[in-house]
Design a protein around this motif. Structure first.
Motif, short mmCIF file in Angstrom:
data_model
loop_
_atom_site.label_atom_id
_atom_site.label_comp_id
_atom_site.label_asym_id
_atom_site.label_seq_id
_atom_site.Cartn_x
_atom_site.Cartn_y
_atom_site.Cartn_z
N UNK A 210 -8.94 7.40 0.02
CA UNK A 210 -9.58 6.15 0.42
C UNK A 210 -8.63 4.98 0.33
N UNK A 211 -7.86 4.93 -0.73
CA UNK A 211 -6.88 3.85 -0.89
C UNK A 211 -5.89 3.83 0.26
N UNK A 212 -5.38 5.00 0.60
CA UNK A 212 -4.40 5.06 1.69
C UNK A 212 -5.04 4.63 3.02
N UNK A 213 -6.26 5.07 3.25
CA UNK A 213 -6.94 4.67 4.49
C UNK A 213 -7.18 3.16 4.52
N UNK A 214 -7.63 2.62 3.40
CA UNK A 214 -7.88 1.17 3.33
C UNK A 214 -6.60 0.41 3.63
N UNK A 215 -5.49 0.85 3.03
CA UNK A 215 -4.21 0.18 3.29
C UNK A 215 -3.84 0.29 4.77
N UNK A 216 -4.01 1.49 5.35
CA UNK A 216 -3.67 1.67 6.76
C UNK A 216 -4.44 0.69 7.63
N UNK A 217 -5.74 0.58 7.37
CA UNK A 217 -6.55 -0.29 8.21
C UNK A 217 -6.27 -1.77 7.93
N UNK A 218 -6.19 -2.12 6.68
CA UNK A 218 -6.01 -3.53 6.34
C UNK A 218 -4.67 -4.05 6.88
N UNK A 219 -3.63 -3.25 6.79
CA UNK A 219 -2.30 -3.70 7.20
C UNK A 219 -2.00 -3.50 8.68
N UNK A 220 -2.95 -2.95 9.42
CA UNK A 220 -2.67 -2.64 10.82
C UNK A 220 -2.72 -3.90 11.68
N UNK A 221 -1.65 -4.13 12.40
CA UNK A 221 -1.63 -5.22 13.39
C UNK A 221 -1.22 -4.65 14.74
#
Lengths: 303, 304
Positions: A210-221
């Motif tokens: 979940x942490x990795x997914x959250x980071x992927x989505x939050x940092x995606x531009x």
């Protein structure tokens, strides 16, 4: 000679250990400082008055403390709040759905009695070896699926990550099979076992992925840059990127054309904006760091 | 066939549970694979992939004859090699030091600092780079001026980026990579170290004769994974550090940035479809080849 060696070791570190520790402390301190320094400068600059930045550039500690940048930023906060909302919504839905699909698939692929599990695993794995490339994905999304300015274009690409799937599978494989067998004897079906047993038993793996997914989505531009042209639908990172590059372009133009600056967001404001976009990550970082280590470690063991 | 139907019947629920992921991957990964035939077509957006005319090998000819093909290929491979060496070497050193150093608190704090860069987006890293290198108020020129030296316009000096990009790459990835090596070091049997202690080995001897040989497999796997990606550039890094700054392209343009630019700024789509084909196919062949060799030498390290 040999007889005395262990005794001396017990009292005092051998010279080589001292050398190793001194060198180690120096190296780690140096690298840790390099890693932290940009953040310190960023935060410091966001709290510095514009005049002080213009006069003497950035500094480690604000030369002239001021919260003007933040006040200016939040005088008209609708854009930022909306972008926060978009990012939050995409991050939440993407990681919840992604986590569910990944763990469900991982559970199925961990079943020893599933006949085609190797073939299906390879079906997933193959996508990490060969890809059609950006162009065809773009054409598929925009021309054939009509996802321009659709939030799905930001959610779908990061949803099923094969690497996370394999980590999750190796975690579920480690759960003793007897637990599932006894549930089956009690008449539970596969879906029930997954929902009632696998999910509660893998909370720490779920937190990790979940942490990795959250980071992927939050940092995606990147996907926003490709598929979003409606300003109102920009996620936070892309909004930040746009504001930064637009204000930089205006600033450069006004410099070269020597026109007076037309309301260019000041440097301090840009820094404040960057802090606001990074804030949530910096705040949760201390609490999630161990899950990060765990995830990478699990992935490393798998190779 | 009968077996197949029986399996479907027996594990019906499991296959239903697989459906979402299988369909998503089919749509998002397998369907676009067909799109690499674009490389042999003269793509016109309004005609779509199937409707566009065939172009034979013309796209490839343009891509390489224009000089762009060789330039972006050279840049991609060189950056990957430099990044591979710097990041892996630093990560191994840091993992070894973190594992053996005394002082729990110091270890924890420095670890937290070193992992942090992984957590932030390349946009933020781009801001950092700009804070350091921008001509008027950047830290670098501030320092140079304070020393009485002439300021440098880094954004107009391609050769400097051979240093800058690997530095930022290491900054972002060393923490992450070192965790992988720490995991490998933790897996070493402590008895090895104990018996070395009895023999009077010092810490450097233990590092060179026990730790490094024991994590050899991990090092090899990491190298293989990187070699398999040698034609792929980290788009987000290059784009955020360099942007659309044409002055720097000779030293910073990689295949991925080239393709992206042609898409968003209306460049030559045919040429970039050739680039995509060439990148995907070559990458795939390299991975299969490398994996085949590894399978021969050391089956346990093979990726598949």
């Amino acid at each position: 000679m040999k007889l005395f060696q262990p005794r001396r070791n017990a009292i005092k570190m051998p010279a080589s250990t001292v050398v190793f520790n001194v060198a180690g402390y120096l190296l780690l301190s140096f690298f840790a400082i390099i890693c932290l320094l940009p953040f310190v400068f960023l935060i410091s600059a966001s709290f510095t008055s514009e005049k002080a930045i213009a006069l003497s550039g950035f500094s480690l500690i604000p030369k002239e403390f001021s919260t003007d940048a933040y006040r200016l930023l939040f005088r008209n906060p609708t854009d930022i709040l909306r972008a926060y909302g978009v990012s939050g919504m995409i991050t939440l839905s993407g990681s919840v759905v992604g986590l569910f699909i990944i763990s469900m698939t991982a559970y199925v692929l961990s079943r020893p009695y599933l006949r085609y599990r190797y073939q299906i695993t390879f079906y997933f794995y193959f996508t990490t070896l060969f890809s059609g490339g950006l162009l065809s994905v773009y054409i598929l999304f925009v021309r054939y699926l009509g996802l321009k300015n659709n939030y799905l274009a930001l959610i779908l690409p990061l949803l099923v990550n094969v690497f996370y799937l394999l980590i999750m599978r190796s975690f579920i494989t480690a759960i003793p099979e007897s637990i599932f067998e006894s549930a089956k004897i009690d008449g539970a079906g596969e879906l029930t076992i997954f929902l009632r047993l696998v999910l509660p038993l893998s909370t720490s793996a779920l937190a990790t992925i979940g942490l990795f997914l959250i980071l992927d989505y939050w940092n995606d531009w990147y996907h926003a840059m490709l598929y979003m042209s409606d300003y109102k639908k920009f996620p936070l990172q892309y909004m930040l990127y746009n504001l930064l590059s637009a204000s930089e372009a205006i600033a450069r133009l006004s410099r070269t054309a020597s026109i007076s600056v037309v309301e260019v967001p000041s440097r301090a404001v840009r820094m404040a904006m960057t802090v606001v976009a990074t804030g949530p990550i910096l705040l949760v970082y201390p609490f999630v760091q161990r899950y990060f280590v765990k995830g990478v470690t699990l992935g490393a063991v798998k190779g | 066939m009968n077996n197949f139907l029986m399996e479907m019947k027996k594990n019906r629920m499991l296959y239903i549970m697989l459906l979402p992921a299988v369909l998503l991957v089919l749509l998002l990964n397998y369907l676009p694979m067909a799109g690499i035939i674009l490389a042999f077509k003269n793509f016109r957006y309004n005609l779509g992939i199937w409707g566009s005319e065939w172009a034979g090998l013309r796209n490839f000819r343009f891509f390489f004859l224009s000089g762009t093909g060789w330039m972006v290929t050279r840049n991609t491979i060189l950056y990957n090699l430099i990044n591979l060496l710097t990041t892996q070497l630093l990560a191994i050193i840091i993992a070894i030091v973190l594992n053996d150093i005394r002082g729990r608190l110091f270890k924890k704090l420095s670890q937290s600092a070193i992992f942090l860069p992984y957590f932030i987006s390349w946009i933020i890293v781009g801001v950092f780079a700009y804070n350091i290198f921008n001509y008027e108020s950047g830290l670098l020129n501030g320092a140079l001026k304070a020393l009485g030296a002439k300021p440098v316009n880094v954004y107009a000096e391609p050769s400097l980026w051979w240093l800058i990009i690997p530095s930022f790459n290491a900054w972002k990835w060393v923490g992450y990579t070192s965790v992988i090596y720490i995991a490998a070091i933790t897996g070493i049997d402590p008895e090895c170290y104990e018996s070395a202690d009895i023999d009077g080995a010092n810490i450097f001897q233990k590092t060179f004769y026990i730790t490094l040989p024991s994590i050899r497999t991990t090092i090899i796997i990491m190298l293989l994974l990187s070699i398999g990606r040698i034609l792929r550039g980290d788009f987000q890094m290059f784009y955020q550090l360099v942007g659309n700054n044409g002055q720097l392209f000779s030293a910073t343009d990689v295949i991925d940035t080239f393709v992206f630019r042609s898409l968003v700024t209306g460049g030559d789509l045919s040429m970039s479809s050739a680039a995509t084909f060439y990148q995907s196919v070559l990458c795939f062949l390299i991975i299969v080849l490398v994996n085949g060799v590894v399978r021969r030498v050391d089956p346990d390290s093979a990726l598949f």
